[in-house]
Design an enzyme around this catalytic site. Structure first.
Site, PDB file in Angstrom:
ATOM      1  N   LYS A 165       0.702  -1.269   0.082  1.00 44.90           N
ATOM      2  CA  LYS A 165      -0.096  -0.209   0.072  1.00 44.90           C
ATOM      3  C   LYS A 165       0.861   1.224  -0.146  1.00 44.90           C
ATOM      4  O   LYS A 165       2.153   1.282   0.187  1.00 44.90           O
ATOM      5  CB  LYS A 165      -0.935  -0.290   1.222  1.00 44.90           C
ATOM      6  CG  LYS A 165      -2.008  -1.140   1.193  1.00 44.90           C
ATOM      7  CD  LYS A 165      -2.880  -1.019   2.456  1.00 44.90           C
ATOM      8  CE  LYS A 165      -3.636  -2.163   2.804  1.00 44.90           C
ATOM      9  NZ  LYS A 165      -4.456  -2.045   4.076  1.00 44.90           N
ATOM     10  N   TYR A 200     -11.828  -2.258  -2.860  1.00 41.10           N
ATOM     11  CA  TYR A 200     -12.498  -2.536  -1.434  1.00 41.10           C
ATOM     12  C   TYR A 200     -14.035  -2.539  -1.685  1.00 41.10           C
ATOM     13  O   TYR A 200     -14.686  -2.061  -0.677  1.00 41.10           O
ATOM     14  CB  TYR A 200     -12.046  -1.344  -0.591  1.00 41.10           C
ATOM     15  CG  TYR A 200     -10.438  -1.535  -0.020  1.00 41.10           C
ATOM     16  CD1 TYR A 200     -10.322  -3.032   0.671  1.00 41.10           C
ATOM     17  CD2 TYR A 200      -9.599  -0.582  -0.487  1.00 41.10           C
ATOM     18  CE1 TYR A 200      -8.968  -3.074   1.145  1.00 41.10           C
ATOM     19  CE2 TYR A 200      -7.966  -0.914   0.084  1.00 41.10           C
ATOM     20  CZ  TYR A 200      -8.075  -1.940   0.756  1.00 41.10           C
ATOM     21  OH  TYR A 200      -6.730  -2.264   1.089  1.00 41.10           O
ATOM     22  N   ARG A 205       3.216  -7.044   8.972  1.00 43.57           N
ATOM     23  CA  ARG A 205       2.537  -6.163   9.949  1.00 43.57           C
ATOM     24  C   ARG A 205       3.054  -6.231  11.117  1.00 43.57           C
ATOM     25  O   ARG A 205       2.919  -4.943  11.663  1.00 43.57           O
ATOM     26  CB  ARG A 205       1.004  -6.232   9.797  1.00 43.57           C
ATOM     27  CG  ARG A 205       0.410  -5.935   8.309  1.00 43.57           C
ATOM     28  CD  ARG A 205      -1.169  -6.390   8.163  1.00 43.57           C
ATOM     29  NE  ARG A 205      -1.848  -6.244   6.943  1.00 43.57           N
ATOM     30  CZ  ARG A 205      -2.875  -6.362   6.712  1.00 43.57           C
ATOM     31  NH1 ARG A 205      -3.724  -7.728   7.129  1.00 43.57           N
ATOM     32  NH2 ARG A 205      -3.431  -5.882   5.450  1.00 43.57           N
ATOM     33  N   ASN A 228      -1.275  -0.520   7.782  1.00 42.08           N
ATOM     34  CA  ASN A 228      -0.937  -1.722   7.933  1.00 42.08           C
ATOM     35  C   ASN A 228      -0.121  -2.271   6.764  1.00 42.08           C
ATOM     36  O   ASN A 228       0.022  -3.450   6.435  1.00 42.08           O
ATOM     37  CB  ASN A 228      -1.940  -2.730   8.494  1.00 42.08           C
ATOM     38  CG  ASN A 228      -3.207  -2.612   7.459  1.00 42.08           C
ATOM     39  OD1 ASN A 228      -2.973  -2.073   6.418  1.00 42.08           O
ATOM     40  ND2 ASN A 228      -4.180  -3.351   7.560  1.00 42.08           N
ATOM     41  N   HIS A 246      -1.559  -5.601   1.348  1.00 37.64           N
ATOM     42  CA  HIS A 246      -2.994  -6.185   1.155  1.00 37.64           C
ATOM     43  C   HIS A 246      -2.615  -7.555   0.511  1.00 37.64           C
ATOM     44  O   HIS A 246      -1.624  -7.814  -0.199  1.00 37.64           O
ATOM     45  CB  HIS A 246      -3.782  -5.317  -0.006  1.00 37.64           C
ATOM     46  CG  HIS A 246      -4.754  -6.048  -0.228  1.00 37.64           C
ATOM     47  ND1 HIS A 246      -5.963  -6.177   0.339  1.00 37.64           N
ATOM     48  CD2 HIS A 246      -4.974  -6.793  -1.589  1.00 37.64           C
ATOM     49  CE1 HIS A 246      -6.994  -6.871  -0.415  1.00 37.64           C
ATOM     50  NE2 HIS A 246      -6.001  -7.556  -1.634  1.00 37.64           N
ATOM     51  N   GLU A 272      -9.708  -9.811  -7.847  1.00 35.06           N
ATOM     52  CA  GLU A 272      -8.533  -8.699  -7.779  1.00 35.06           C
ATOM     53  C   GLU A 272      -7.684  -8.651  -8.863  1.00 35.06           C
ATOM     54  O   GLU A 272      -7.063  -7.709  -9.339  1.00 35.06           O
ATOM     55  CB  GLU A 272      -7.784  -8.739  -6.297  1.00 35.06           C
ATOM     56  CG  GLU A 272      -9.015  -8.135  -5.269  1.00 35.06           C
ATOM     57  CD  GLU A 272      -8.512  -8.878  -3.705  1.00 35.06           C
ATOM     58  OE1 GLU A 272      -7.418  -9.313  -3.691  1.00 35.06           O
ATOM     59  OE2 GLU A 272      -8.983  -8.654  -2.980  1.00 35.06           O
TER      60      GLU A 272
HETATM   61  P1  IDP Z   1      -7.206  -6.785   5.520  1.00 35.51           P
HETATM   62  O1  IDP Z   1      -6.529  -6.023   4.658  1.00 35.51           O
HETATM   63  O2  IDP Z   1      -6.482  -7.869   6.648  1.00 35.51           O
HETATM   64  O3  IDP Z   1      -7.876  -8.078   4.216  1.00 35.51           O
HETATM   65  P2  IDP Z   1     -10.208  -6.058   5.673  1.00 35.51           P
HETATM   66  O4  IDP Z   1     -10.974  -6.302   6.751  1.00 35.51           O
HETATM   67  O5  IDP Z   1     -10.252  -6.506   4.217  1.00 35.51           O
HETATM   68  O6  IDP Z   1      -8.703  -6.399   6.126  1.00 35.51           O
HETATM   69  O7  IDP Z   1      -9.839  -4.286   5.724  1.00 35.51           O
HETATM   70  C1  IDP Z   1      -9.146  -3.594   4.705  1.00 35.51           C
HETATM   71  C2  IDP Z   1      -8.333  -2.554   5.199  1.00 35.51           C
HETATM   72  O8  IDP Z   1      -9.265  -1.509   5.552  1.00 35.51           O
HETATM   73  C3  IDP Z   1      -7.449  -3.040   6.437  1.00 35.51           C
HETATM   74  O9  IDP Z   1      -6.170  -3.628   5.962  1.00 35.51           O
HETATM   75  C4  IDP Z   1      -7.281  -1.695   7.148  1.00 35.51           C
HETATM   76  O10 IDP Z   1      -6.257  -1.144   6.755  1.00 35.51           O
HETATM   77  C5  IDP Z   1      -8.530  -1.043   6.964  1.00 35.51           C
HETATM   78  N1  IDP Z   1      -9.467  -1.478   8.009  1.00 35.51           N
HETATM   79  C6  IDP Z   1     -10.149  -2.550   8.384  1.00 35.51           C
HETATM   80  N2  IDP Z   1     -10.809  -2.370   9.565  1.00 35.51           N
HETATM   81  C7  IDP Z   1     -10.671  -1.143   9.869  1.00 35.51           C
HETATM   82  C8  IDP Z   1     -11.230  -0.279  10.961  1.00 35.51           C
HETATM   83  O11 IDP Z   1     -12.175  -0.931  11.865  1.00 35.51           O
HETATM   84  N3  IDP Z   1     -11.196   0.965  11.127  1.00 35.51           N
HETATM   85  C9  IDP Z   1     -10.311   1.397  10.120  1.00 35.51           C
HETATM   86  N4  IDP Z   1      -9.603   0.904   9.161  1.00 35.51           N
HETATM   87  C10 IDP Z   1      -9.989  -0.626   9.020  1.00 35.51           C
HETATM   88 MG    MG Z   2      -9.474  -7.642   3.067  1.00 39.37          MG
END
Ligand code: IDP
Ligand code: MG
Length: 206
Positions: free
Chosen positions: A66, A106, A159, A169, A172, A183
């Site tokens: 990212k 997303y 991470r 973080n 992806h 994707e």
């Molecule tokens: P992932 O990246 O581990 O697959 P996802 O649930 O798909 O996690 O969420 C996508 C991205 O959105 C996460 O990597 C994180 O950066 C952000 N994110 C997820 N949950 C939250 C939240 O509760 N608050 C703010 N950002 C979030």
């Molecule tokens: Mg995800």
């Protein structure tokens, strides 16, 4: 690649070569344009679909560094981890996503309260798009990334080693074969490379 290398040659092509070149370039452009960011499987350079074959040694996933990972100079380290593990890199490029591309990527999170800030962040700078191939790469890729929440991520994961906040973080990874197919079709409409890695016999027993 063929078109590019022909175009950079210093000798002028003959008329018939030129016609072939124009036809090839028109066809190639048409394929890319037609599939650009569409939610559909596209053919890769060889016989495999761009998302490979889940459940085999040719399973594929979409991994991305990212904008924060790019800014912090972590691209080389992240690529190295997957290379050293034995996985095969079959697609790689830098893309600066538009807000619309971030929203499409997303789309499953569209109803979340953080969707706006997430997509704004994801389109705030270039990302590194990768397609990695190998046995169980979708699940293993997620493990190597760590937990979504960096504070819950183990040291040794990307991470867990490099990040603290949820919205920064670093990386992806597709979370299922369906997500990988969606994707990879979106980020690699031009396809990827079905190359043979000669050391695979030293990585896989069979
Ligand atoms: P992932 O990246 O581990 O697959 P996802 O649930 O798909 O996690 O969420 C996508 C991205 O959105 C996460 O990597 C994180 O950066 C952000 N994110 C997820 N949950 C939250 C939240 O509760 N608050 C703010 N950002 C979030
Ligand atoms: Mg995800």
């Amino acid at each position: 690649m063929y078109i590019q290398s022909m175009a950079t040659r210093s000798t002028a092509p003959t008329a018939s070569k030129l016609a072939t070149l124009v036809a090839a370039s028109t066809a190639a452009a048409a394929v890319v344009t037609y599939n650009q960011y569409e939610n559909k499987s596209v053919a890769s350079c060889g016989g495999l679909p761009v998302h490979g074959i889940a459940g085999t040694n040719q399973e594929r996933t979409f991994l991305a560094v990212k904008p924060d990972g790019v800014q912090r100079g972590l691209v080389g380290d992240i690529i190295a981890r997957f290379e050293k593990r034995g996985y095969k890199l079959v697609g790689l490029k830098m893309v600066w996503p538009t807000q619309m591309m971030a929203e499409k990527h997303y789309q499953d999170l569209a109803k979340k309260p953080f969707y706006g800030s997430l997509t704004k962040f994801f389109s705030s700078g270039p990302i590194i798009c990768m397609c990695w191939e190998g046995k169980d790469i979708i699940a293993q890729g997620r493990q190597m990334l760590g937990e979504t929440q960096p504070l819950a991520s183990k040291p040794g994961s990307i991470r867990g080693d490099y990040s603290i906040d949820l919205g920064r973080n670093i990386c992806h990874g597709s979370d299922s074969p369906e997500a990988a197919a969606h994707e990879l079709a979106m980020w690699f409409p031009e396809g990827v490379n079905d190359w043979k890695k000669t050391v695979d016999a030293w990585v896989y027993e069979k």
